[in-house]
Design a protein around this motif. Structure first.
Motif, PDB file in Angstrom:
ATOM      1  N   GLN A  18       0.838  -1.204   0.000  1.00  0.00           N
ATOM      2  CA  GLN A  18       0.000   0.000   0.000  1.00  0.00           C
ATOM      3  C   GLN A  18       0.871   1.251   0.000  1.00  0.00           C
ATOM      4  O   GLN A  18       0.378   2.344   0.192  1.00  0.00           O
ATOM      5  N   ARG A  19       2.169   1.048  -0.169  1.00  0.00           N
ATOM      6  CA  ARG A  19       3.072   2.197  -0.176  1.00  0.00           C
ATOM      7  C   ARG A  19       3.738   2.305  -1.546  1.00  0.00           C
ATOM      8  O   ARG A  19       4.031   1.298  -2.173  1.00  0.00           O
ATOM      9  N   ARG A  20       3.974   3.530  -1.978  1.00  0.00           N
ATOM     10  CA  ARG A  20       4.688   3.749  -3.224  1.00  0.00           C
ATOM     11  C   ARG A  20       6.155   3.949  -2.907  1.00  0.00           C
ATOM     12  O   ARG A  20       6.547   4.965  -2.361  1.00  0.00           O
ATOM     13  N   THR A  21       6.949   2.937  -3.216  1.00  0.00           N
ATOM     14  CA  THR A  21       8.369   2.999  -2.883  1.00  0.00           C
ATOM     15  C   THR A  21       9.185   3.085  -4.168  1.00  0.00           C
ATOM     16  O   THR A  21       9.333   2.101  -4.889  1.00  0.00           O
ATOM     17  N   SER A  22       9.687   4.278  -4.464  1.00  0.00           N
ATOM     18  CA  SER A  22      10.496   4.453  -5.676  1.00  0.00           C
ATOM     19  C   SER A  22      11.921   3.984  -5.396  1.00  0.00           C
ATOM     20  O   SER A  22      12.224   3.497  -4.318  1.00  0.00           O
ATOM     21  N   LEU A  23      12.796   4.175  -6.375  1.00  0.00           N
ATOM     22  CA  LEU A  23      14.195   3.754  -6.179  1.00  0.00           C
ATOM     23  C   LEU A  23      14.984   4.791  -5.384  1.00  0.00           C
ATOM     24  O   LEU A  23      16.102   4.522  -4.968  1.00  0.00           O
ATOM     25  N   ILE A  24      14.387   5.973  -5.196  1.00  0.00           N
ATOM     26  CA  ILE A  24      15.105   7.012  -4.449  1.00  0.00           C
ATOM     27  C   ILE A  24      14.973   6.728  -2.961  1.00  0.00           C
ATOM     28  O   ILE A  24      13.872   6.719  -2.421  1.00  0.00           O
ATOM     29  N   ASN A  25      16.109   6.470  -2.353  1.00  0.00           N
ATOM     30  CA  ASN A  25      16.119   6.117  -0.933  1.00  0.00           C
ATOM     31  C   ASN A  25      16.884   7.193  -0.164  1.00  0.00           C
ATOM     32  O   ASN A  25      18.085   7.348  -0.320  1.00  0.00           O
ATOM     33  N   HIS A  26      16.153   7.935   0.665  1.00  0.00           N
ATOM     34  CA  HIS A  26      16.788   9.026   1.418  1.00  0.00           C
ATOM     35  C   HIS A  26      17.495   8.530   2.671  1.00  0.00           C
ATOM     36  O   HIS A  26      18.112   9.304   3.383  1.00  0.00           O
ATOM     37  N   ASN A  27      17.330   7.258   2.946  1.00  0.00           N
ATOM     38  CA  ASN A  27      17.898   6.730   4.199  1.00  0.00           C
ATOM     39  C   ASN A  27      18.765   5.498   3.965  1.00  0.00           C
ATOM     40  O   ASN A  27      18.741   4.548   4.750  1.00  0.00           O
ATOM     41  N   ALA A  28      19.543   5.558   2.880  1.00  0.00           N
ATOM     42  CA  ALA A  28      20.341   4.400   2.489  1.00  0.00           C
ATOM     43  C   ALA A  28      21.320   3.954   3.581  1.00  0.00           C
ATOM     44  O   ALA A  28      21.543   2.751   3.764  1.00  0.00           O
ATOM     45  N   VAL A  29      21.876   4.921   4.314  1.00  0.00           N
ATOM     46  CA  VAL A  29      22.823   4.548   5.370  1.00  0.00           C
ATOM     47  C   VAL A  29      22.133   3.633   6.392  1.00  0.00           C
ATOM     48  O   VAL A  29      22.679   2.606   6.801  1.00  0.00           O
ATOM     49  N   LEU A  30      20.910   4.018   6.751  1.00  0.00           N
ATOM     50  CA  LEU A  30      20.164   3.230   7.738  1.00  0.00           C
ATOM     51  C   LEU A  30      19.676   1.906   7.159  1.00  0.00           C
ATOM     52  O   LEU A  30      19.778   0.855   7.791  1.00  0.00           O
ATOM     53  N   THR A  31      19.159   1.952   5.928  1.00  0.00           N
ATOM     54  CA  THR A  31      18.603   0.715   5.370  1.00  0.00           C
ATOM     55  C   THR A  31      19.716  -0.289   5.045  1.00  0.00           C
ATOM     56  O   THR A  31      19.526  -1.488   5.185  1.00  0.00           O
ATOM     57  N   ASP A  32      20.876   0.225   4.631  1.00  0.00           N
ATOM     58  CA  ASP A  32      22.008  -0.685   4.390  1.00  0.00           C
ATOM     59  C   ASP A  32      22.377  -1.416   5.680  1.00  0.00           C
ATOM     60  O   ASP A  32      22.618  -2.622   5.681  1.00  0.00           O
ATOM     61  N   ALA A  33      22.414  -0.660   6.759  1.00  0.00           N
ATOM     62  CA  ALA A  33      22.769  -1.254   8.046  1.00  0.00           C
ATOM     63  C   ALA A  33      21.716  -2.284   8.463  1.00  0.00           C
ATOM     64  O   ALA A  33      22.049  -3.414   8.834  1.00  0.00           O
ATOM     65  N   LEU A  34      20.452  -1.882   8.376  1.00  0.00           N
ATOM     66  CA  LEU A  34      19.385  -2.793   8.798  1.00  0.00           C
ATOM     67  C   LEU A  34      19.327  -4.044   7.929  1.00  0.00           C
ATOM     68  O   LEU A  34      18.961  -5.117   8.401  1.00  0.00           O
ATOM     69  N   SER A  35      19.705  -3.907   6.659  1.00  0.00           N
ATOM     70  CA  SER A  35      19.567  -5.076   5.784  1.00  0.00           C
ATOM     71  C   SER A  35      20.689  -6.093   5.986  1.00  0.00           C
ATOM     72  O   SER A  35      20.642  -7.186   5.427  1.00  0.00           O
ATOM     73  N   LEU A  36      21.673  -5.745   6.801  1.00  0.00           N
ATOM     74  CA  LEU A  36      22.695  -6.737   7.164  1.00  0.00           C
ATOM     75  C   LEU A  36      22.163  -7.706   8.214  1.00  0.00           C
ATOM     76  O   LEU A  36      22.571  -8.857   8.288  1.00  0.00           O
TER      77      LEU A  36
END
Ligand code: GTP
Ligand code: MN
Ligand code: MN
Length: 377
Positions: A18-36
């Motif tokens: 239900q969310r529109r998630t484009s390729l632009i990620n403003h929080n890459a530092v955080l999401t990179d960390a969380l995805s580890l």
């Protein structure tokens, strides 16, 4: 500058579909960390916790601007205490101790190397690490029995860990389309997976093949594969007969007598510098002027679907994985329906719901249509 109070006002659905998630990620530092962290959790057989981290990362990907404090995050879905603690650490100290120590651990480093081999899942990687195997070299001399996929994965390790460009994806597409149309006139090919979502690179290239006349697609996969093989394009292939049959008493059921929906996991031999012009070198030994090998290995997934199921196949193979997962969760929990890459089954009405486009499937599920470019959850 937006105030914290305003950020809280953004309403965020707990369902990624239900969310529109484009390729632009403003929080890459955080999401990179969380995805580890999911890798670590899943390795420890904690699937649920892994999924929780993936969902948390997806919510951060969706936010319209960089997060600077955790206060406005407290009202958002999917962000549990553990995820918030990691985010807080990074915002305050520039790094999370848990993430950093995970990254440094021998186990994690070995997992990355071994899991990077095509054909090796976390379970196998884990078993090997327990046996003391941490790098590629020791694996080759370890006496471990390797599957055909794993042997190919080792042989083309470097190439397969190089991202595939869009130009390379298009070059593969031309080759596949030509092969498909030549063995079945009128066959249609669609680019699916990450490239359909607008990604500029991928770990592989995914294609859906179908034919506008129901039934004509039967037997298409083996024909395409042997065509590609005879043209020298395949370094490896494994075709699976994915049997699927609709049944009166439930959703996705299998039958060995009906093999219409087929998949092929392959490794292509793609000429370099000819992206866009699908020509073949034939000679694998030759080098380009820059001293590179004249070809590279590329992972390619092919799926064949009968046209009656092709909207479901298209939706199911476009991803992202989390988006798909969330769509199935939505269907099950909110609509009492069962969604697969083949069909949509309504449990209450006890019947399958037809759809010939992705738009129709979203509508049947009571969801606003989200285009592929906004399914990057
Ligand atoms: P990159 O390849 O890394 O760029 O990302 P991607 O999103 O293309 O990932 P991938 O190629 O792994 O998968 C594409 C989509 O196909 C995802 O939505 C997956 O859920 C789906 N998919 C992958 N493997 C299978 C499978 O074996 N069966 C089914 N039904 N779906 C699959
Ligand atoms: Mn892909
Ligand atoms: Mn794939």
């Amino acid at each position: 500058q937006r105030s914290e109070a305003e950020v809280v006002m953004i309403s965020v659905s707990s369902y990624a579909c239900q969310r529109r998630t484009s390729l632009i990620n403003h929080n890459a530092v955080l999401t990179d960390a969380l995805s580890l962290l999911p890798h670590n959790a899943e390795l420890n057989e904690d699937e649920g916790r892994g999924l929780a981290f993936r969902r948390a990362a997806a919510v951060l990907k969706f936010l319209p601007e960089p997060v600077t404090t955790t206060t406005p995050l407290r009202g958002l879905p999917c962000l549990g205490e553990h995820s918030l603690r990691v985010i807080e650490d990074i915002l305050q100290d520039g790094a999370s101790r848990e993430v950093e120590s995970t990254k440094r651990s021998e186990r994690f480093k070995a997992l990355k190397v071994l899991n990077g081999i095509f054909g090796v899942g976390v379970k196998t990687a884990d078993r090997w690490i327990r046996a003391g195997i941490r790098y590629l070299q020791p694996l080759q001399g370890s006496g471990e029995t390797l599957s055909r996929a794993q042997r190919a994965g080792l042989r083309y390790y470097d190439d397969l860990n190089q991202p595939v460009s869009r130009a390379e994806a298009d070059a593969v597409g031309e080759i596949v389309e030509k092969a498909a149309v030549s063995v079945l006139p009128g066959a249609r090919m669609t680019l699916i997976g990450g490239f359909r979502r607008g990604k500029l690179t991928g770990h592989d290239v995914d294609f859906l093949l179908t034919h506008p006349e129901e039934g004509r697609e039967e037997g298409l996969m083996p024909k395409v594969v042997s065509r590609l093989e005879s043209e020298g394009f395949l370094l490896y292939q494994k075709t699976t007969r994915n049997s699927y049959l609709e049944s009166e008493d439930g959703p996705a059921r299998s039958s060995s007598s009906m093999d219409r929906f087929q998949k092929c996991f392959s490794i292509f031999k793609l000429s370099r510098g000819e992206e866009g012009g699908a020509e073949q070198t034939g000679n694998g030994e030759s080098l380009t002027p820059s001293g590179q090998e004249a070809w590279r290995a590329v992972r390619v997934d092919l799926v064949v679907s009968p046209v009656s199921q092709s909207a479901f196949a298209l939706l199911g193979w476009t991803g992202s994985k989390l988006f798909e997962r969330e769509m199935r969760r939505w269907a099950r929990r909110e609509k009492a329906m069962s969604l697969s890459s083949h069909a949509l089954y309504d449990t209450r009405q006890r019947r399958y719901l037809r759809a010939s486009s992705e738009e129709e499937i979203f509508a049947l599920l009571g969801l606003e249509f989200i285009p592929p470019s906004e399914r990057n959850a």
